[in-house]
Write a protein that holds these residues in place. Structure first.
Motif, mmCIF file in Angstrom:
data_model
loop_
_atom_site.group_PDB
_atom_site.id
_atom_site.type_symbol
_atom_site.label_atom_id
_atom_site.label_comp_id
_atom_site.label_asym_id
_atom_site.label_seq_id
_atom_site.Cartn_x
_atom_site.Cartn_y
_atom_site.Cartn_z
ATOM 1 N N HIS A 214 5.875 15.335 -3.548
ATOM 2 C CA HIS A 214 5.525 16.643 -4.089
ATOM 3 C C HIS A 214 6.288 17.707 -3.297
ATOM 4 C CE1 HIS A 214 3.009 20.158 -5.040
ATOM 5 N NE2 HIS A 214 2.547 19.470 -6.075
ATOM 6 N N GLN A 215 6.717 18.776 -3.975
ATOM 7 C CA GLN A 215 7.501 19.802 -3.283
ATOM 8 C C GLN A 215 6.748 20.396 -2.094
ATOM 9 O OE1 GLN A 215 8.361 22.794 -6.215
ATOM 10 N NE2 GLN A 215 6.258 23.586 -6.276
ATOM 11 N N TYR A 216 5.430 20.506 -2.213
ATOM 12 C CA TYR A 216 4.646 21.063 -1.114
ATOM 13 C C TYR A 216 4.590 20.093 0.065
ATOM 14 C CZ TYR A 216 0.838 23.470 1.308
ATOM 15 O OH TYR A 216 0.078 24.130 2.245
ATOM 16 N N ALA A 217 4.493 18.792 -0.226
ATOM 17 C CA ALA A 217 4.506 17.787 0.848
ATOM 18 C C ALA A 217 5.847 17.807 1.574
ATOM 19 C CB ALA A 217 4.225 16.400 0.275
ATOM 20 N N GLY B 115 -0.001 9.464 -2.349
ATOM 21 C CA GLY B 115 0.877 9.389 -1.188
ATOM 22 C C GLY B 115 1.218 10.751 -0.637
ATOM 23 N N SER B 116 1.569 11.697 -1.514
ATOM 24 C CA SER B 116 1.893 13.050 -1.062
ATOM 25 C C SER B 116 0.679 13.735 -0.459
ATOM 26 C CB SER B 116 2.441 13.879 -2.231
ATOM 27 O OG SER B 116 3.740 13.455 -2.595
ATOM 28 N N LEU B 117 -0.500 13.501 -1.044
ATOM 29 C CA LEU B 117 -1.723 14.091 -0.489
ATOM 30 C C LEU B 117 -2.013 13.526 0.899
ATOM 31 C CD1 LEU B 117 -4.195 15.931 -0.916
ATOM 32 C CD2 LEU B 117 -5.392 13.952 -1.887
ATOM 33 N N LEU B 118 -1.798 12.226 1.065
ATOM 34 C CA LEU B 118 -2.007 11.602 2.377
ATOM 35 C C LEU B 118 -1.083 12.249 3.416
ATOM 36 C CD1 LEU B 118 -2.412 7.771 2.945
ATOM 37 C CD2 LEU B 118 -1.311 9.233 4.631
ATOM 38 N N ILE B 119 0.176 12.477 3.046
ATOM 39 C CA ILE B 119 1.128 13.118 3.951
ATOM 40 C C ILE B 119 0.649 14.516 4.317
ATOM 41 C CG2 ILE B 119 3.485 14.059 4.104
ATOM 42 C CD1 ILE B 119 4.328 11.685 2.272
ATOM 43 N N LEU B 120 0.202 15.280 3.334
ATOM 44 C CA LEU B 120 -0.275 16.638 3.584
ATOM 45 C C LEU B 120 -1.443 16.658 4.567
ATOM 46 C CD1 LEU B 120 -0.204 18.259 0.013
ATOM 47 C CD2 LEU B 120 1.245 18.846 1.968
ATOM 48 N N VAL B 121 -2.391 15.770 4.371
ATOM 49 C CA VAL B 121 -3.585 15.764 5.216
ATOM 50 C C VAL B 121 -3.250 15.321 6.636
ATOM 51 C CG1 VAL B 121 -5.853 14.715 5.563
ATOM 52 C CG2 VAL B 121 -5.174 15.448 3.277
ATOM 53 N N VAL B 122 -2.402 14.310 6.773
ATOM 54 C CA VAL B 122 -2.026 13.845 8.116
ATOM 55 C C VAL B 122 -1.248 14.929 8.856
ATOM 56 C CG1 VAL B 122 -0.641 12.171 9.401
ATOM 57 C CG2 VAL B 122 -2.090 11.398 7.519
ATOM 58 N N ILE B 123 -0.334 15.620 8.171
ATOM 59 C CA ILE B 123 0.413 16.711 8.803
ATOM 60 C C ILE B 123 -0.525 17.841 9.209
ATOM 61 C CG2 ILE B 123 2.061 18.573 8.311
ATOM 62 C CD1 ILE B 123 3.748 16.557 6.814
ATOM 63 N N PHE C 204 0.844 -1.203 0.000
ATOM 64 C CA PHE C 204 0.000 0.000 0.000
ATOM 65 C C PHE C 204 0.874 1.245 0.000
ATOM 66 C CE2 PHE C 204 -1.870 3.437 2.529
ATOM 67 C CZ PHE C 204 -3.051 3.676 1.841
ATOM 68 N N ASN C 205 1.906 1.259 0.863
ATOM 69 C CA ASN C 205 2.766 2.432 0.976
ATOM 70 C C ASN C 205 3.507 2.740 -0.312
ATOM 71 O OD1 ASN C 205 2.026 2.728 3.682
ATOM 72 N ND2 ASN C 205 3.679 1.405 4.397
ATOM 73 N N ARG C 206 3.817 1.722 -1.093
ATOM 74 C CA ARG C 206 4.467 1.948 -2.390
ATOM 75 C C ARG C 206 3.462 2.397 -3.444
ATOM 76 N NH1 ARG C 206 7.394 -2.690 -0.744
ATOM 77 N NH2 ARG C 206 5.892 -4.037 -1.788
ATOM 78 N N SER C 207 2.333 1.718 -3.494
ATOM 79 C CA SER C 207 1.376 1.959 -4.584
ATOM 80 C C SER C 207 0.737 3.342 -4.530
ATOM 81 C CB SER C 207 0.290 0.880 -4.575
ATOM 82 O OG SER C 207 -0.504 0.970 -3.396
ATOM 83 N N ILE C 208 0.561 3.897 -3.331
ATOM 84 C CA ILE C 208 -0.118 5.201 -3.251
ATOM 85 C C ILE C 208 0.715 6.318 -3.880
ATOM 86 C CG2 ILE C 208 -1.573 4.688 -1.253
ATOM 87 C CD1 ILE C 208 0.488 6.026 0.522
ATOM 88 N N HIS C 209 2.022 6.109 -4.026
ATOM 89 C CA HIS C 209 2.854 7.132 -4.671
ATOM 90 C C HIS C 209 2.831 6.989 -6.192
ATOM 91 C CE1 HIS C 209 4.453 8.771 -0.949
ATOM 92 N NE2 HIS C 209 4.639 7.534 -0.522
ATOM 93 N N GLU C 210 2.222 5.912 -6.674
ATOM 94 C CA GLU C 210 2.120 5.703 -8.118
ATOM 95 C C GLU C 210 0.790 6.213 -8.670
ATOM 96 O OE1 GLU C 210 2.635 1.515 -8.455
ATOM 97 O OE2 GLU C 210 4.720 1.525 -7.764
ATOM 98 N N VAL C 211 -0.141 6.530 -7.770
ATOM 99 C CA VAL C 211 -1.457 7.028 -8.192
ATOM 100 C C VAL C 211 -1.396 8.549 -8.272
ATOM 101 C CG1 VAL C 211 -3.904 7.179 -7.607
ATOM 102 C CG2 VAL C 211 -2.613 5.082 -7.082
ATOM 103 N N ILE C 212 -1.562 9.096 -9.463
ATOM 104 C CA ILE C 212 -1.483 10.541 -9.662
ATOM 105 C C ILE C 212 -2.897 11.126 -9.731
ATOM 106 C CG2 ILE C 212 -0.607 12.402 -11.119
ATOM 107 C CD1 ILE C 212 1.540 10.671 -9.734
#
Length: 479
Positions: A288-291, A246-254, A220-228
């Motif tokens: 992502h640069q923002y993440a 994956g980057s969006l998940l990081i943004l929301v959790v932060i 799961f942790n690998r595949s979420i970075h492949e979904v754009i």
């Protein structure tokens, strides 16, 4: 809730049973229905009641599963309804009943048969035989169930069911983690966390724990970075025209961590957010640069908070020297908590650098841009070990940028970082144990789940009246 055996709220139990079941044939003295509708829902104590429960298990679970598939909580219609309760009240009642049954406490000599059934049901496409040890087995179309769950996460009860299935049924968990369209499930969960101000705390907890359970899986942790993803309209802080899941998940959790730091200050929420990030950190890819910026910004916020608490503790200690009558606030405990969180953030950054540095030039860029933040922690006894790798990376790339000259553009800096990533001697990076956290329910989880389920029944069951003056199981503000 109240324990009056003859009335539920202001409605006689016999009339209530008819209303719930839609039939005139239910006897008020029926032991099964009396057990089902007892407010505290203890486990069956007599062999007769247990037999009735066991005989009803397969038919009830199959019926509810069928209702779920047919009605999909209102998801099959062409119009989007305002709420699942209004669009399909029968499906909503069925879901609430299923949750109540699943949270019956076990008998002293027998487990809850409904929970057993939920833990073991399989996909209709699975032709393997059920083990003889599973007495309450049934099958359901997993694709229909998955679709319904994806569409209905705006409701507490759908999120609670998703949590229950992921946590307790390995067949469901394996199926969902193998899906190639996980964004359909993850995005609604992220939206719940993003709108944390509008959700009750229980709904937020369930959404966060679902993410934690999913991040236990490396695939799961690998595949979420492949979904754009493109144009996430509900994310308002910044326009995200294109970003990985994956980057969006990081943004929301932060963002959830930052909200919790300034508003609710819930250590449980902090712990689970950081655990999810830690589980993902070794598989961070093409951040992502923002993440990447938000990861370092969170560390900056923690650093400022650490310095503020340290300053307050120092001033308080000085003041106490002139007056023995004033009790000291417990700054030591505050400092310990904030240092634990800082330590975890450093471990997350370190995990990414040691495992996937070559995939994340944007994180290196963000580190270099805010490198002064890390100076104070280089010699701190709590962080010296974990700072070794971070300090090595900062020093290595700072040197290469210095050699390249001044007035470098962003593009040129990123180019130098990408070249340096290839040249950095990886054997100089110290290896640390892999960050892995697993969700485990607290002892006596029924103390949380039974009141929660009944608060959902009280607030969401259509056409059922409950006298609020008789409620003792949960507080009226727990919704």
């Amino acid at each position: 809730m109240g324990s009056n055996s003859s009335r539920i709220g202001d409605l006689p139990k016999n009339e209530y049973l008819k209303k719930l079941s839609g039939t005139e044939s239910i006897s008020e003295n029926d032991p099964f229905w009396n057990q089902l509708l007892s407010f505290s829902f203890p486990a069956p104590t007599s062999s007769t009641e247990l037999k009735l429960l066991e005989e009803a298990t397969i038919s009830v679970c199959r019926s509810l599963a069928g209702l779920w598939t047919v009605f999909t909580l209102g998801g099959v219609g062409s119009k989007a309804a305002a709420s699942p309760e209004l669009s399909s009240p029968l499906a909503n009642q069925s879901l609430l009943l299923l949750l109540v049954l699943a949270n019956l406490t076990d008998a002293s000599d027998a487990p809850n048969p409904y929970r057993q059934a939920i833990m073991s049901f399989k996909n209709t496409q699975d032709s393997s035989p059920f083990p003889s040890s599973i007495p309450h087995a049934f099958q359901i179309n997993f694709n229909s169930l998955y679709t319904a769950l994806c569409e209905q996460q705006t409701s507490d009860q759908a999120t609670l069911l998703l949590y229950t299935l992921l946590h307790q049924n390995s067949n469901i968990r394996t199926y969902m983690l193998a899906r190639t369209d996980m964004e359909n499930l993850v995005l609604p969960i992220l939206e719940i966390l993003y709108h944390v101000e509008e959700r009750n705390s229980h709904h937020v907890y369930m959404a966060l724990i679902i993410l934690l359970i999913l991040t236990e899986d490396d695939g799961f942790n690998r595949s979420i970075h492949e979904v754009i993803l493109k144009n996430i309209t509900w994310y308002s802080e910044r326009v995200l025209t294109e970003i990985s899941l994956g980057s969006l998940l990081i943004l929301v959790v932060i963002r959830t961590i930052q909200y919790n730091m300034t508003r609710t200050r819930d250590k449980y929420l902090h712990t689970n957010c950081l655990a999810a990030l830690a589980n993902m950190s070794a598989q961070f890819r093409s951040l992502h640069q923002y993440a990447a910026q938000r990861i370092i910004s969170l560390f900056s916020l923690l650093s400022k908070k650490h310095n503020k608490v340290l300053e307050q503790a120092t001033q308080s200690l000085r003041g106490s020297l002139s007056s023995n009558d004033v009790p000291l606030p417990d700054y030591a405990q505050d400092l310990n908590v904030i240092e634990e969180v800082i330590r975890m953030m450093l471990e997350i950054i370190n995990s990414c650098l040691t495992n996937s540095l070559h995939h994340n030039p944007n994180l290196v860029y963000a580190l270099l841009y805010k490198r002064d933040l890390f100076e104070q922690f280089r010699t701190h006894p709590s962080f010296q070990d974990i700072m070794q790798n971070i300090d090595l990376v900062i020093t290595f790339f700072s040197s290469r940028l210095l050699q390249a000259g001044a007035e470098l553009s962003v593009e040129r800096v990123l180019e130098i970082i990408k070249q340096g990533i290839v040249a950095l001697p990886k054997d100089r990076l110290k290896k640390f144990p892999e960050l892995k956290f697993k969700y485990v329910e607290e002892e006596q989880p029924e103390e949380f789940f039974i009141p929660y389920v009944w608060s959902l029944v009280y607030n969401s069951a259509v056409g059922l009246y409950w006298n609020p003056q008789d409620i003792q199981l949960f507080t009226m503000d727990s919704d």
